[in-house]
Scaffold this active site. Structure first.
Site, PDB file in Angstrom:
ATOM      1  N   GLY A  22       0.852  -1.376   0.157  1.00  0.00           N
ATOM      2  CA  GLY A  22      -0.173  -0.053   0.099  1.00  0.00           C
ATOM      3  C   GLY A  22       0.925   1.192   0.154  1.00  0.00           C
ATOM      4  CG  ASP A 135      -1.258  -5.134   8.697  1.00  0.00           C
ATOM      5  OD1 ASP A 135      -2.243  -5.664   8.564  1.00  0.00           O
ATOM      6  OD2 ASP A 135      -0.788  -5.017   7.354  1.00  0.00           O
TER       7      ASP A 135
END
Length: 599
Positions: A22, A135
């Site tokens: 990302g 994450d």
């Protein structure tokens, strides 16, 4: 503009792109100074103009660089050059844990525990240094070919979370491991990482995540409200002590969750030694302040600090709603709906409504007969799936599901097991002839069992290596086309070298290195002067097995003959002198002959 062949910091040569995220692109690179292969992560140019990203990039990456653990991808360097902000890290050849699960499905619980011990140990190390991953998911965990697990992106996941606001695919991947408190908009903590570890453990044992949904909000709500499904219902062979680790790691209430990754690691170490452990349960009741009303999925991607929100029409001077009041109202509405459903089902339902029977585990034909006897139709087109729980021909699922309200005459679609996964065993050290029969019984075609022979110290016919690893799962429908290669020992085989004229020490050393036993034999020296002059000492004169002969038994003895000394050369007789009388001289006259002549 392509970055390939670009040199960063005068030393890192970018060779090829190996990944995209990302916030950054990842390249395989070569460090010219230390002469090693590395991975270089470069922040997307679209983010480098934002000082928030850049500041957090430096802070988090520098903190992660201080992490040293065998199960964490090591960060070597952090810096910037022009518009490029980069991180140089250890290159880990292999595959992600997500790719492994995709290829193999559910892992055997012993193997899953081994993976989780490595992951939990690494997480505990990071937490001890004040670093929260934020994450944790199989996509961020690498597995080498030798089974070593390494977690990536430690300390920089928080930066990535900022860039995921518009990355739907990426955030959907992360949502499957999202702790309930984070879904409510609270800050990620150590307990959030532990929740993610519990979901990863579940996925390793089940082959899939516990919650799926059509939208991010649906997934988030399931994490907040629904109990994690039981892995033992999927695979009863999993010990209860193992499932209890998942239950504790994914407790909705963080006070009931593991308080540290170290605590979870300790349970992983001993879970297989605990027999007859009772199932862990929590009497969790969602607090009033945790109730959330969801407006739509769009808000999920536009709010940076909150997963869900309340969307209302604009109003003049509208006072904010009290969260506690919202929770109470929502709870009352939900309770009323449940009560209405119960009253309807028991008292007001039409006479042809009834609960869908449970046919899971029945033989297909048995299930069909039973459902039709209940007034239901069975779809003649059946779904099929491989099952670790149910044998070939048994029902694994029904649509509608059991206990849902159905009416007579509706059509039911059954999912039928095509058989259990075939699990590969460890064949190394076993006889090829036996394993070949075993593989054929499992369903392998004999032509797909490849045999490669090589010389080895192992006995002839013993398997040295296997192409499919122990624990690998094979779809029974694909078994006849699956190829397995077995490397098999040809046994010991060694040609005897020519040792003549070698020094006795050298010859002995060479033979022993080849696996022979050596016996040294002193030879009786020659006796003639000529032979003694020509003889050599402490070199091989004879060898009991001639060279070029092939020996198939390790430890065969070869006798080496040698001389250990030279004897004295014998004295030769001296030649006669000219003045010495010789009886053999025919011309010599003695006195008698002279007297005869005088007479």
């Amino acid at each position: 503009m392509s970055q390939i062949n670009k040199i960063i910091a005068g030393r890192y040569v970018l060779k090829e792109s190996i990944g995209q995220g990302g916030m950054a692109d990842v390249y395989l690179a070569y460090d010219k100074i230390l002469q090693r292969t590395v991975a270089v992560k470069i922040m997307r140019s679209s983010l480098t103009g934002d000082p928030v990203y850049v500041t957090r990039f430096h802070r988090e990456a520098s903190a992660a660089a201080a992490l040293t653990h065998k199960n964490i991808v090591e960060i070597y360097d952090v810096g910037e050059e022009g518009d490029d902000y980069y991180i140089v890290m250890e290159y880990v050849p292999g595959q992600t844990l997500k790719e492994l699960i995709y290829k193999r499905g559910a892992l055997h619980y012993v193997e899953a525990i081994d993976v989780m011990k490595q992951v939990a140990s690494a997480t505990a190390k990071a937490h001890s240094m004040g670093i929260v991953h934020r994450d944790l998911k199989p996509q961020n965990i690498m597995v080498t070919d030798s089974g070593v697990v390494k977690i990536g992106d430690f300390g920089i996941a928080s930066i990535q979370s900022l860039s995921q606001v518009t990355q739907t695919d990426t955030i959907m991947g992360s949502l499957h491991y999202l702790a309930p408190e984070v879904a409510r908009g609270e800050k990620a903590t150590v307990q959030s990482d532990i929740y993610a570890l519990g979901i990863v453990f579940y996925e390793l044992l089940r082959g899939d995540v516990p919650f799926n949904g059509e939208s991010p909000v649906n997934i988030a709500l399931k994490h907040m409200r629904d109990e994690i499904p039981s892995v033992r219902q999927f695979n009863p062979s999993i010990p209860q002590s193992v499932e209890n680790i998942i239950i504790k790691a994914t407790a909705k209430n963080i006070k009931e969750r593991y308080q540290s990754a170290s605590e979870m690691y300790e349970d992983l170490l001993v879970c297989l030694t605990k027999e007859n452990e009772e199932k862990l349960t929590f009497n969790y009741q969602e607090s009033e302040d945790t109730t959330t009303i969801v407006a739509n999925d769009k808000d999920f991607f536009t709010k940076k600090e909150s997963v869900v929100s309340i969307e209302e029409e604009p109003a003049e001077e509208k006072k904010p709603l009290n969260k506690k009041r919202i929770g109470i109202i929502s709870g009352i509405i939900a309770s009323c709906l449940v009560l209405f459903a119960v009253i309807y089902f028991i008292f007001l339902k039409p006479v042809d409504n009834f609960r869908m029977p449970d046919v899971v585990g029945m033989e297909k034909q048995q299930a069909i007969v039973f459902l039709e006897s209940q007034g239901l139709k069975v779809n003649t087109e059946f779904k099929e799936e491989v099952s670790d729980e149910y044998e070939t021909g048994k029902v694994t699922a029904s649509d509608p599901m059991r206990d849902t309200a159905v009416q007579k005459g509706i059509e039911v679609t059954l999912t039928i097991s095509t058989g259990k996964y075939i699990v590969i065993d460890d064949y190394v050290g076993k006889k090829y002839s036996e394993i070949e029969k075993e593989l054929i019984e499992l369903g392998f075609e004999s032509k797909n069992i490849k045999k490669i022979e090589e010389v080895s110290d192992e006995d002839k016919g013993v398997i040295l290596e296997q192409s499919l690893l122990s624990g690998d799962k094979i779809d029974p429908n694909e078994i006849k086309t699956t190829v397995i290669t077995l490397t098999v020992s040809k046994g010991y085989s060694q040609e005897v070298p020519n040792l003549l004229k070698l020094s006795i020490d050298q010859a002995k050393s060479d033979l022993e290195e080849l696996g022979f036993n050596v016996e040294l034999k002193k030879l009786t020296p020659p006796t003639t002067a000529e032979e003694i002059r020509a003889m050599e000492i402490n070199v091989v004169i004879t060898q009991s097995i001639p060279y070029k002969r092939v020996i198939t038994k390790k430890g065969t003895t070869i006798v080496l003959g040698y001389y250990d000394h030279k004897p004295e050369i014998p004295q030769e007789p001296e030649p006669p002198t000219p003045d010495t009388p010789s009886n053999n001289n025919p011309n010599h006259n003695n006195g008698d002959n002279q007297d005869d002549d005088n007479d």
